[in-house]
Design a protein around this motif. Structure first.
Motif, PDB file in Angstrom:
ATOM      1  N   GLN A  55       0.793  -0.976  -0.143  1.00  0.00           N
ATOM      2  CA  GLN A  55       0.002   0.126   0.044  1.00  0.00           C
ATOM      3  C   GLN A  55       0.755   1.337  -0.019  1.00  0.00           C
ATOM      4  N   ALA A  56       0.815   2.274  -0.881  1.00  0.00           N
ATOM      5  CA  ALA A  56       1.426   3.294  -1.027  1.00  0.00           C
ATOM      6  C   ALA A  56       1.473   4.024   0.181  1.00  0.00           C
ATOM      7  N   PRO A  57       2.547   4.247   0.843  1.00  0.00           N
ATOM      8  CA  PRO A  57       2.654   5.001   2.231  1.00  0.00           C
ATOM      9  C   PRO A  57       2.400   6.375   2.073  1.00  0.00           C
ATOM     10  N   LEU A  58       1.243   6.858   2.163  1.00  0.00           N
ATOM     11  CA  LEU A  58       1.025   8.390   1.766  1.00  0.00           C
ATOM     12  C   LEU A  58       0.107   8.766   2.889  1.00  0.00           C
ATOM     13  N   GLU A  67      -8.070  12.283  -2.152  1.00  0.00           N
ATOM     14  CA  GLU A  67      -9.058  12.345  -3.086  1.00  0.00           C
ATOM     15  C   GLU A  67      -8.477  11.750  -4.404  1.00  0.00           C
ATOM     16  N   LEU A  68      -7.402  11.068  -4.208  1.00  0.00           N
ATOM     17  CA  LEU A  68      -7.111  10.508  -5.376  1.00  0.00           C
ATOM     18  C   LEU A  68      -7.504   8.769  -5.522  1.00  0.00           C
ATOM     19  N   SER A  69      -7.558   8.330  -6.729  1.00  0.00           N
ATOM     20  CA  SER A  69      -7.691   6.929  -6.831  1.00  0.00           C
ATOM     21  C   SER A  69      -6.715   6.136  -6.507  1.00  0.00           C
ATOM     22  N   ARG A  70      -6.657   4.589  -6.165  1.00  0.00           N
ATOM     23  CA  ARG A  70      -5.768   3.796  -5.875  1.00  0.00           C
ATOM     24  C   ARG A  70      -4.456   3.746  -6.915  1.00  0.00           C
ATOM     25  N   GLY A  71      -4.973   3.816  -7.992  1.00  0.00           N
ATOM     26  CA  GLY A  71      -4.019   3.760  -9.030  1.00  0.00           C
ATOM     27  C   GLY A  71      -3.027   5.015  -8.904  1.00  0.00           C
ATOM     28  N   PHE A  72      -3.694   6.184  -8.856  1.00  0.00           N
ATOM     29  CA  PHE A  72      -2.869   7.554  -8.728  1.00  0.00           C
ATOM     30  C   PHE A  72      -2.056   7.484  -7.448  1.00  0.00           C
ATOM     31  N   ARG A  73      -2.741   6.871  -6.552  1.00  0.00           N
ATOM     32  CA  ARG A  73      -1.693   6.589  -5.203  1.00  0.00           C
ATOM     33  C   ARG A  73      -0.825   5.950  -5.210  1.00  0.00           C
ATOM     34  N   GLN A  74      -0.585   4.750  -5.880  1.00  0.00           N
ATOM     35  CA  GLN A  74       0.436   3.977  -6.267  1.00  0.00           C
ATOM     36  C   GLN A  74       1.413   4.415  -6.902  1.00  0.00           C
ATOM     37  N   ARG A  75       1.057   5.431  -8.053  1.00  0.00           N
ATOM     38  CA  ARG A  75       1.892   6.330  -8.837  1.00  0.00           C
ATOM     39  C   ARG A  75       2.745   7.429  -7.915  1.00  0.00           C
ATOM     40  N   GLY A 110       3.049   6.910  -4.887  1.00  0.00           N
ATOM     41  CA  GLY A 110       3.999   6.106  -3.990  1.00  0.00           C
ATOM     42  C   GLY A 110       5.530   5.800  -4.920  1.00  0.00           C
ATOM     43  N   LEU A 111       5.100   5.591  -6.084  1.00  0.00           N
ATOM     44  CA  LEU A 111       6.567   4.958  -7.002  1.00  0.00           C
ATOM     45  C   LEU A 111       7.055   6.291  -6.956  1.00  0.00           C
ATOM     46  N   ALA A 112       6.658   7.611  -7.384  1.00  0.00           N
ATOM     47  CA  ALA A 112       7.205   8.647  -7.452  1.00  0.00           C
ATOM     48  C   ALA A 112       8.093   9.048  -6.387  1.00  0.00           C
ATOM     49  N   ASN A 113       7.372   8.652  -5.234  1.00  0.00           N
ATOM     50  CA  ASN A 113       7.853   8.975  -3.923  1.00  0.00           C
ATOM     51  C   ASN A 113       9.532   8.167  -3.723  1.00  0.00           C
ATOM     52  N   SER A 114       9.276   6.873  -3.934  1.00  0.00           N
ATOM     53  CA  SER A 114      10.505   6.186  -3.797  1.00  0.00           C
ATOM     54  C   SER A 114      11.539   6.336  -4.886  1.00  0.00           C
ATOM     55  N   LEU A 115      10.964   7.289  -5.987  1.00  0.00           N
ATOM     56  CA  LEU A 115      12.028   7.500  -7.010  1.00  0.00           C
ATOM     57  C   LEU A 115      12.860   8.821  -6.750  1.00  0.00           C
TER      58      LEU A 115
END
Lengths: 289, 727
Positions: free
Chosen positions: A90-93, A137-145, A147-152
């Protein structure tokens, strides 16, 4: 930047057990080189998440050692962890922060400026439209994105992705795979997942874990089994037959020539290959609880 | 530092946008507004406000602190438990920050957030400052005390929440931890006298808040609180770091952390001892060198006239409880010095020797005297002596220490009043009372009832020592009777006395409706028809906290008392009286009030007379025999001298915490002056008492009330809602 083929992470004899539980990992050794995308496969409870936590230093080891870009995780966890990006399932946001704030924090906390790098990550992860909207307010897909952006965000040398597409719908999965593919150009990746198609599409190697032990390291795509898949019929017959022929010491060309000389009509003649799923099931066959 | 700052900032931003944080802030604002209004209401009455009005909010007496302890945990659960619940904790640990840095930044962010909540108090402080007359320094000190208490609780909450992943559990456990620190002083009751008991006494957060809200923060309070905050922070960081480790290694970490914690506690305690017991140097063997603390000397320099206070309390007596009591005594003297307008001379280093000799001459054995305070003007002096280390053993609790000090005030008043009366030229009729609460301590002292009688006989004042009954009290001698506290149901002796007073129509001032007392059909005073007595002035509901200021003020202003204005009149609780009346041609001295060996009375202090004497009883004089608590004295003076009336003796006006109340201080100094035979000064009022009452018009009160209750919380919630809308 690392040299071509430089070892990014080197794990040797990783062992970590949990009190009161048989689970954990035992004597796990592998390494990942720059540019590689490696999949970590295993049944539930095989030790994938524990492996990730050991690689990030979130759990200390009972035995073994991990070197990240030549820095021992045991000796200097903080320095070593600066080369790592980690995205849990789960993207940690924080729901109250915006993606921009998340990214800004990830950069600044590591003494990096928000510059072209920021724009590039936003571009890679396609976040431009939602950059200033609260995460809630973001969808799950966006949240994962995000999260990925965070880790990058801090340009890690190694990205650890723990089942990143587990809770996405098929469209989102496809989009996210593309993101990972783009990210793999910048970082080595270790990807934990149950979706084998994803592994075949993205990874160059997979490590199969079972009950905390590494039971197979498999290059992808998997190699030929040495048999030939043939579809043939006798002359005059109406029905085509499929058969797996063992060429033995013969070359495929010689085998084909033999078949034709025997008066058989051949319409399909290809080397036979096992799928990753076959490999995985074979490797863990009878071991699943 | 960069990482620390950015983590701090992230904490702040996410809290600011969180509904929980804003709701907590609004609740805090509402609660403190509600209690502030209560304070405002109760402090705008007829009484002068003795101290910072904020004391009533967080002095530990009302529910504000308990509610505060329930609201504050909202902050640490957001910083730690919620982070785990959202699974954002692990990535945070991967940002290359150490556990200590993470814990520090989070705790600092918590302090910052708490400071913003704290800003809600500014309007109240302004109201106190504008409409009351409390000095700004007191208000600031009171605020600092509450803020530090909040920081301590936040640090404690961080430790409790650092491993919790359920916000509900984290909230519950943090609240319990905060409440336990509030209730902690109760723990000391079950602890034996030991190092730990002293340490636990020091950790009394309510006592700390009480001091700070009174405008005082002691150095040892600061050392202790800041030390504990640092320790809690370190512990939190250790817990976070320790979490990574395998169980097999974790015990080593626990052992290490435990050792360091104990060592730190020991260091904090040592610092506390060093700072707390500040020096008033004393060289016991020679009795010649005295070095008083600089602070005390500086205080005295501000009063460079001829009244001197000399404190002789040996420092080298290493009984911790004695040291504690000694600091209380010093505090008392400092208060006297700080509040009087009467000039004070420099200290006389040798006074202790002379005072000691004097005491010996007066028949007071000096072997048990370990210290005294001398109030001196010119050649005259009043010795307040402190003795018996046995009683020091009871000084671990503040209130008992107060009693101890009071006891000797009462005793000293008795002896000194009698001595002084014998020398004055004026005609005086007086009643000297040692309040009944002192009795248990006096009883345990070498100066028991019989010892006092003996001492009076030695001075020649008391020619005959008898024990009269109530009937033998000559009420005709009194111009006024004053009952300051009518809470007690009158016993037989008091009843008879009251009936006698009524029959003789002696002017009587009665105060009633103190807290805890509901004037209903059981009202003992109604039973005896007090209201119906035309010569009786009944003052209702003067408040619960000061049973003396209002009565004394009332006496001065009552028309019936005008002839007596400037003189002191006080009648404390009556107790059964059986016998004793001296006959002296020069001075009529009657031991009026006597405490019977009645277990019902003594039981108040848990003294079981069916058993042997208390372990600290001295000799035969200490037997719980009937004890003199009041003495009526009359000096005829020169022919034609107009007699004045003096009723002296309740311990309360001399009690430390009461002393700086305006009328009490005045009363005490009038007593001092009178005892020093400086009769002219009796009616000379000292510096006017500071009146900290609120004076708010109705027009002002309305807006203040609504802003306390509604405006501030609503403003916070609306600003949060608006910021969400805007985004």
């Amino acid at each position: 930047m690392a040299q071509e083929g430089q070892t990014i992470i080197e794990a040797h004899g990783l062992t970590r057990s949990y009190r009161g539980s048989g689970r954990g990992i035992r004597n796990l050794s592998f390494e990942v080189k720059e540019g590689e995308t490696v999949a970590l496969l295993g049944l539930n409870g095989a030790g994938k998440s524990t492996t990730f936590k050991c690689l990030t230093g979130l759990l200390s080891l009972d035995a073994g050692h991990v070197n990240v870009c030549g820095i021992s995780l045991e000796e200097d966890r903080l320095e070593a962890s600066r080369s790592l990006g980690y995205l849990p399932e789960q993207a940690p946001l924080h729901p109250d922060l915006t993606p921009r704030e998340h990214l800004a924090f990830e950069c600044r906390v590591r003494n990096r400026k928000l510059g072209e790098q920021f724009d590039e990550i936003v571009e890679i992860c396609e976040l431009k439209e939602i950059l200033d909207r609260p995460v809630r307010e973001l969808s799950r897909g966006f949240r994962q994105r995000v999260g990925l952006a965070n880790s990058l965000a801090h340009e890690p040398r190694l990205l650890l992705l723990d089942e990143p597409t587990a809770s996405l719908d098929p469209h989102q999965v496809e989009q996210f795979r593309q993101l990972i593919a783009r990210a793999s150009k910048k970082s080595a990746i270790i990807l934990s997942t149950h979706i084998l198609a994803e592994v075949e599409a993205l990874c160059g190697r997979c490590l199969i874990l079972h009950e905390g032990e590494l039971i197979e390291s498999l290059p992808l795509p998997v190699e030929s089994s040495g048999k030939i898949e043939v579809e043939w019929r006798e002359k005059g017959e109406a029905i085509w037959r499929k058969e797996l022929l063992d060429a033995g010491k013969q070359t495929p060309e010689a085998l084909l020539s033999d078949l034709i000389q025997q008066g058989k009509e051949v319409r399909h003649f290809t080397p036979h290959t096992l799928s990753l799923e076959d490999h995985f099931l074979k490797a863990t066959q009878g071991k699943a609880k | 530092m960069n990482a620390l700052f950015h983590t701090f900032w992230r904490e702040w931003v996410r809290s600011r946008r969180s509904g929980l944080w804003n709701l907590g802030g609004a609740l805090f604002s509402l609660v403190q507004g509600f209690f502030f209004l209560l304070v405002l209401g109760s402090m705008s009455g007829a009484q002068p406000m003795p101290i910072s009005p904020l004391k009533w909010m967080w002095g530990g007496d009302i529910m504000f602190l308990f509610l505060f302890a329930l609201i504050l945990p909202v902050l640490p659960i957001k910083a730690f438990a919620e982070e785990r619940q959202l699974q954002t904790w692990d990535p945070l640990l991967c940002t290359g920050q150490s556990s200590l840095s993470l814990a520090t930044s989070k705790v600092l962010a918590l302090y910052f957030q708490w400071s913003l909540w704290f800003l809600c108090l500014i309007p109240h402080a302004l109201v106190v400052l504008i409409f009351g007359s409390t000095p700004l320094a007191h208000i600031l000190m009171a605020g600092l005390g509450l803020w530090l208490c909040g920081c301590f609780w936040l640090s404690l909450g961080s430790l409790v929440c650092s491993r919790q992943s359920s916000t509900i559990l984290a909230y519950a456990s943090t609240s319990v931890a905060c409440l336990l620190t509030l209730l902690f002083p109760f723990g000391r009751l079950i602890l034996p006298d030991s190092f730990y008991r002293i340490l636990f006494n020091s950790l009394d957060i309510r006592a700390f808040l009480d001091r700070s809200s009174d405008g005082r923060i002691l150095l040892f309070d600061l050392v202790l609180l800041l030390g504990l905050i640092a320790l809690l922070l370190w512990w939190t960081a250790c817990r976070l770091e320790n979490e990574r480790q395998a169980w097999s290694k974790r015990w080593k970490g626990l052992l290490w952390q435990g050792s360091v914690s104990l060592l730190s506690l020991f260091l904090i305690y040592s610092l506390l001892v060093i700072f707390h017991h500040r020096p008033v140097q004393w060289s016991a063997p020679t009795h010649t060198s005295h070095e008083f603390s600089k602070e005390f000397q500086e205080t005295l320099k501000n009063y460079p006239e001829d009244l001197s206070f000399t404190v002789a309390l040996p420092k080298n007596l290493s009984i911790p409880t004695y040291q504690h009591g000694r600091s209380l005594i010093l505090n008392f003297v400092e208060r006297v010095a700080a509040t009087t307008s009467t000039p004070i001379s420099t200290l006389d280093p040798d006074v202790d020797l002379r005072a000691m000799e004097r005491l010996q001459q007066e028949g007071v054995t000096s072997k048990n005297k370990i210290g005294f305070v001398v109030v001196r003007r010119g050649e005259k002096e009043l010795v307040l002596s402190y003795n018996q280390w046995i009683s020091l053993a009871t000084m671990t609790v503040d209130s008992k220490a107060h009693r101890y000090i009071r006891a000797f005030h009462g005793e000293t008043l008795l002896t000194r009043a009698v001595n002084a009366l014998s020398r004055t030229e004026r005609a005086v009729r007086g009643l000297v009372i040692a309040g009944h609460r002192e009795v248990d301590l006096l009883q345990s002292s070498p100066i028991g009832g019989s010892a006092i009688a003996e001492m009076l006989q030695q001075t020649g004042i008391l020619l005959e020592y008898r024990r009269p009954g109530v009937d033998e009290i000559d009420l005709d001698r009194y111009d006024l009777v004053f009952f300051p506290d009518s809470r007690d149901k009158p016993g037989r002796a008091r009843r008879e006395l009251i009936q006698g007073i009524f029959e003789k129509k002696i002017p009587t001032l009665l105060i009633r409706s103190a807290i805890g007392y509901a004037p209903d059909k059981d009202d003992p005073w109604k039973i005896y028809g007090v209201d119906a007595q035309p010569h009786t002035l009944v003052q209702e509901a003067y408040g619960h906290y000061d049973p003396f200021t209002a009565p004394i003020t009332s006496i001065s202003n009552h028309t019936a008392m005008r002839p007596l204005q400037g003189q002191v009149i006080l009648f404390d609780r009556c107790r059964p009286l059986k016998e004793g009346a001296p006959i002296d041609p020069r001075l009529v001295s009657s031991p009026l009030l006597r405490v019977d060996a009645n277990p019902a009375i003594w039981g108040e202090w848990e003294v079981d007379f069916s058993k042997a004497r208390r372990r600290y009883a001295y000799d035969a004089n200490d037997l719980p025999s009937p004890f003199l608590t009041a003495l009526a004295v009359e000096h005829r003076g020169k022919e034609g001298a107009i007699p004045s009336l003096l009723v002296v003796g309740s311990r309360a006006p001399f009690e430390n915490r009461m002393f700086y109340l305006g009328a009490n201080r005045r009363f005490a100094f009038q007593c001092f002056n009178w005892l020093l035979e400086d009769s002219d000064r009796i009616s000379l009022p000292p510096r006017p008492p500071s009146d900290h009452r609120f004076r708010i018009s109705t027009g002002w009160y309305g807006p203040i009330r609504w802003s306390c209750l509604l405006f501030a919380p609503l403003l916070l919630l609306i600003s949060w809602w608006w910021s969400r809308l805007r985004r």
